[in-house]
Design an enzyme around this catalytic site. Structure first.
Site, PDB file in Angstrom:
ATOM      1  N   GLU A  48      -0.666  -1.988   5.115  1.00 49.41           N
ATOM      2  CA  GLU A  48       0.261  -1.926   6.262  1.00 49.41           C
ATOM      3  C   GLU A  48       0.188  -0.579   6.956  1.00 49.41           C
ATOM      4  OE1 GLU A  48       3.257  -0.908   8.789  1.00 49.41           O
ATOM      5  OE2 GLU A  48       3.283  -0.025   6.798  1.00 49.41           O
ATOM      6  N   ASP A  63       0.804  -1.228   0.000  1.00 55.53           N
ATOM      7  CA  ASP A  63       0.000   0.000   0.000  1.00 55.53           C
ATOM      8  C   ASP A  63       0.838   1.279   0.000  1.00 55.53           C
ATOM      9  OD1 ASP A  63       0.748  -0.853   2.628  1.00 55.53           O
ATOM     10  OD2 ASP A  63      -0.669   0.572   3.491  1.00 55.53           O
TER      11      ASP A  63
HETATM   12 NI    NI Z   1       6.633   1.224   5.388  1.00 57.38          NI
END
Ligand code: NI
Length: 411
Positions: free
Chosen positions: A155, A97
Site C-alpha cells: 500500500e 506492508d
Molecule cells: Ni497506512
C-alpha cells in the site's frame, strides 16, 4: 508472552467505556490479536516483499481450515468464507506492508529488521483481518452470502491494490461492496471517523528539469540562471491553489525537492524540482497539471530557459459510497455507544490505494481511533516512535463483523 498476558489483563479490566459493545467471543480473541500484531511488528517487510507476513497469514488460515489463495500480485492473499446460504458478497481489505523507517521504540516487540518498521499500523490491520476471518469462519451459519478477506501488499507504494484487481480478486464470486479501515492516531481510541464522499486525497507526483545556461557567478549576462528561474517557478506554482482554484476545494501543491548548482561562484546550468499534488475532487485531475505546465512554460519562456515536466498519478482519491458509509456509520454508533464518538470531519490529505478498489465497487474506508496519549501512544503515522493502543484491535474486529452481519444479514 509475559507482556501479552499483562496486556490482556489490562484490556479486560480497563477501557470499559472504550470497548463499548465488543462481544465476549471477540474480547476472547484479544490475546491472539495482540500476539499476531506483535509478531508482525517484529518482522516488518516492505511492499511486495511481505513473505514472512504472508506466511503467517497463510499458516493461520490453513490451520483454521479457511479457503484461501496465496501469491496474488506476488504476496497477496484472499480468504473466502461462505455463509449459511447464497447472498451478497462483501470484501474486507487489509494492507500488510511496512515502511523504510528505523524504529525508535524500546518495546519488547520492536522491529527486528534494520531500517524497516510498521510505522503506519498495517501490522494491526493484518491482525484485525485475521481475527475477523477466524470469527466469521466459526460463525459462518450466522450470515448469508460470502465474505472475501483481501490481504494486500505494497500500500505504501508502488501499490498492491491495482495488480490485485487485475488478478481478479473482485470476481468469482463478484464483490458487491468493499470495506476497509485504517488505525488512526489522529483520533483517540474509542472513536471512529467515517463519512460519505471523499475521505483521502489523490496522490500525484511531478518532476521538472529546468534547463538554463551555466556560467561564471560574476558574469550573469552570459548565462540563463536556472536557480533564479526555478525560484520563480516554486513561488508561481503556489498560485494554482491560491488563485486558480475555488478556495473551498482542499488542494496541496508541494515542491519537496529543489536541487541545483555545484559551486558558490558558478551559475547553475540546470535545476531539478520534485513534488506532490493532493486533492479530493476528481474533477481537478486534468486542471492542475494543465495549469502547472502553463506556469512553468511561461516563467521559463520569460527567461529563455527550457523545461521538461513529468507529471503522473499514483493513487486516485478515496471516495466512499453514501449507502455503504451509512451502513458503517450506523455500525460504528452501535459499537462505540455514544454517537459523538463517530466523527464525520475526518478527511486527510494523505493517500491510500484502496481508492482503486472503491473505483470498481461501492464501498467505505474508515478510520479507527487508536491514539492513547496517557500511554504515549499518540505519535503520528510514519514517525519512528509510532505505536497505537492495541485495544483498538478488538474494536476493529467487532466493527467488521457487525458490517458483515448487516450487509449479509440472514433476515
Ligand atoms: Ni497506512
Amino acid at each position: 508472552m509475559g507482556d501479552v498476558m499483562t496486556m490482556l489483563t489490562t484490556f479486560a479490566d480497563s477501557h470499559p467505556e472504550v470497548q463499548g459493545r465488543v462481544r465476549p467471543d471477540i474480547k476472547g480473541l484479544q490475546l491472539d490479536l495482540v500476539s499476531w500484531r506483535r509478531s508482525l511488528h517484529q518482522h516488518p517487510e516492505l511492499g511486495f516483499r511481505e513473505h514472512q507476513t504472508a506466511e503467517l497469514v497463510h499458516a493461520c488460515l490453513e490451520s483454521w481450515g479457511i479457503n484461501h489463495q496465496t501469491h496474488i500480485a506476488q504476496t497477496g492473499i484472499v480468504a473466502t468464507i461462505a455463509g449459511a446460504r447464497p447472498g451478497p458478497v462483501l470484501a474486507i481489505r487489509a494492507d500488510m506492508d511496512a515502511l523504510p523507517i528505523q524504529e525508535e521504540n524500546q518495546v519488547p516487540y520492536r522491529s527486528q529488521h534494520d531500517g524497516v518498521m510498521h510505522a503506519c499500523g498495517h501490522d494491526g490491520h493484518t491482525a484485525i483481518a485475521l481475527g475477523t476471518a477466524l470469527y466469521l469462519h466459526q460463525h459462518c451459519h450466522e450470515f448469508a452470502g460470502t465474505v472475501k478477506i483481501i490481504f494486500q501488499p505494497a500500500e505504501e507504494g508502488p501499490g498492491g491494490a491495482a495488480p490485485m484487481i487485475a488478478a481478479g480478486v473482485l470476481k468469482k464470486p463478484d464483490v458487491d461492496a468493499l470495506i476497509g479501515l485504517h488505525l488512526w492516531n489522529n483520533l483517540p481510541l474509542g472513536t471512529v471517523g467515517v463519512r460519505s464522499g471523499p475521505l483521502m486525497a489523490a496522490v500525484e507526483l511531478f518532476e521538472c528539469i529546468i534547463q538554463g545556461k551555466g556560467g561564471h557567478g560574476a558574469i550573469p549576462q552570459q548565462t540563463i540562471d536556472s536557480v533564479v528561474v526555478s525560484a520563480q517557478v516554486v513561488n508561481a506554482l503556489q498560485t494554482i491553489v491560491a488563485r486558480n482554484l475555488n478556495p473551498l476545494e482542499a488542494v496541496v501543491v508541494t515542491v519537496g525537492q529543489l536541487q541545483a548548482g555545484t559551486a558558490m561562484n558558478v551559475i547553475a546550468d540546470t535545476a531539478y524540482l520534485g513534488g506532490t499534488v493532493r486533492y479530493f475532487n476528481p474533477d481537478l485531475a486534468a486542471v492542475i497539471p494543465e495549469r502547472m505546465e502553463q506556469i512553468i512554460a511561461g516563467v521559463c519562456q520569460s527567461h529563455g530557459a527550457s523545461y521538461d515536466l513529468d507529471y503522473w498519478s499514483l493513487y486516485p482519491p478515496v471516495v466512499n459510497d453514501a449507502a455503504i458509509a451509512d451502513l458503517v456509520r450506523s455500525v460504528a454508533e452501535s459499537v462505540v455507544e455514544t454517537p459523538a464518538r463517530v466523527v464525520p470531519e475526518c478527511r486527510a490529505m494523505a493517500g491510500e490505494d484502496i481508492s482503486f478498489f472503491l473505483q470498481e465497487v461501492p464501498g467505505c474506508y474508515f478510520f479507527l481511533g487508536s491514539a492513547n496519549p496517557d500511554l504515549n501512544l499518540d505519535y503520528p503515522h510514519h514517525h519512528p516512535r509510532f505505536d497505537f493502543d492495541e485495544t483498538a484491535l478488538g474494536l476493529g474486529v467487532e466493527l467488521f463483523v457487525r458490517c458483515v452481519e448487516k450487509f449479509c444479514a440472514l433476515e
